[in-house]
Design an enzyme around this catalytic site. Structure first.
Site, PDB file in Angstrom:
ATOM      1  N   SER A 130       0.862  -1.187   0.000  1.00 14.19           N
ATOM      2  CA  SER A 130       0.000   0.000   0.000  1.00 14.19           C
ATOM      3  C   SER A 130       0.893   1.230   0.000  1.00 14.19           C
ATOM      4  CB  SER A 130      -0.873  -0.004   1.266  1.00 14.19           C
ATOM      5  OG  SER A 130      -1.520   1.232   1.465  1.00 14.19           O
ATOM      6  N   TYR A 155      -2.387  -1.446  10.162  1.00  9.91           N
ATOM      7  CA  TYR A 155      -2.394  -1.659   8.708  1.00  9.91           C
ATOM      8  C   TYR A 155      -1.081  -1.185   8.089  1.00  9.91           C
ATOM      9  CZ  TYR A 155      -3.821  -1.179   3.813  1.00  9.91           C
ATOM     10  OH  TYR A 155      -3.888  -1.254   2.437  1.00  9.91           O
TER      11      TYR A 155
END
Length: 256
Positions: free
Chosen positions: A142, A155
């Site tokens: 990401s 995350y």
């Protein structure tokens, strides 16, 4: 572009979002695709939608489980006899909250799927590709795997970890002809980003979405197919000299 006819692709998190778009993109250029996901109903619905495009196999598994990982790898080998491209994509966003408000259980769940799942997938697939003498692995990280992400520390930590796994795996497997790269999307218009938006903006005012958009120079969220096209490139012979790399596909966010 590489002739993908008959090439064997395995995609985790394949029932929706980036994984589903990648499955469709590979099927449209002649590949054989196995999609892996944990939700039986969503997985079967996606298989049925993709089936008119070519050979697709659906495998239900928990990527954070050793037994689940070994099972989906064994089923892929039974169906296809090998794996040419592995899209190590399954992930969860977790709870949106400051670090001080995150529980250990919140943290562990995100790490289990996003980082442990990536590790288990690599551990299972690298020997297969090394024995073949070829293969390409694309790990989905990401933009938050390269930068900080307030409110999403578990995350972000998990996706930073994916970078370390990618680099280590690339170095370990290069001599065997196996390539390993990571991709780093900005927010993608998928159920995951909708979940993050709802958590950041429970009233549904649209303020969280506008705040995200203001950080993206191209002025929009990515579409799943924007990411899928990069995945296809990294799985193709056109990227034959690319390994250990981190590819931003973030609408310019990383340029700021």
């Amino acid at each position: 572009m590489t002739d993908f006819a008959g090439r064997r692709i395995r995609i985790t998190g394949g029932a929706s979002g980036i994984g589903a778009a990648a499955a469709e993109a590979f099927l449209r250029i002649g590949a054989r695709v196995a999609i892996v996901d944990i939700g039986a109903a969503a997985l079967e619905a996606r298989r049925a939608a993709l089936e008119p495009l070519g050979e697709v196999v659906a495998i239900r598994a928990d990527v954070s489980s050793e037994q689940g990982t070994d099972g989906y790898v064994a089923q892929t080998l039974h169906a296809f006899g090998g794996i040419d491209v592995f899209v190590n994509n399954a992930g969860v966003e977790g709870r949106v909250a400051p670090i001080a408000e995150q529980s250990a259980d919140d943290f562990d769940r995100v790490i289990a799927v996003n980082l442990r799942g990536c590790f288990l997938g690599l551990r299972a697939v690298l020997p297969i590709m090394s024995a073949q003498g070829s293969g390409s692995i694309i790990n989905t990280s990401s933009a938050a795997g390269l930068d900080g992400a307030p409110g999403l520390a578990p995350y972000s930590a998990s996706k930073h970890g994916v970078v370390a796994l990618t680099k280590s795996a690339a170095l370990e497997s290069a001599a065997a002809g196996v390539r390993v790269n990571s991709i780093h999307p900005s927010p993608v218009d998928t159920p995951m980003i909708e979940s993050i938006m709802r958590q950041r903006d429970p009233q549904g005012s649209g303020s969280a979405r506008q705040a995200f958009l203001a950080r993206i120079p191209l002025g929009r969220f990515a579409e799943p197919d924007d990411i899928a096209q990069l995945i296809v490139f990294l799985g193709s012979d056109e990227s034959a000299f690319v390994t250990g790399a981190q590819y931003r596909v973030d609408g310019g966010m990383g340029a700021a």
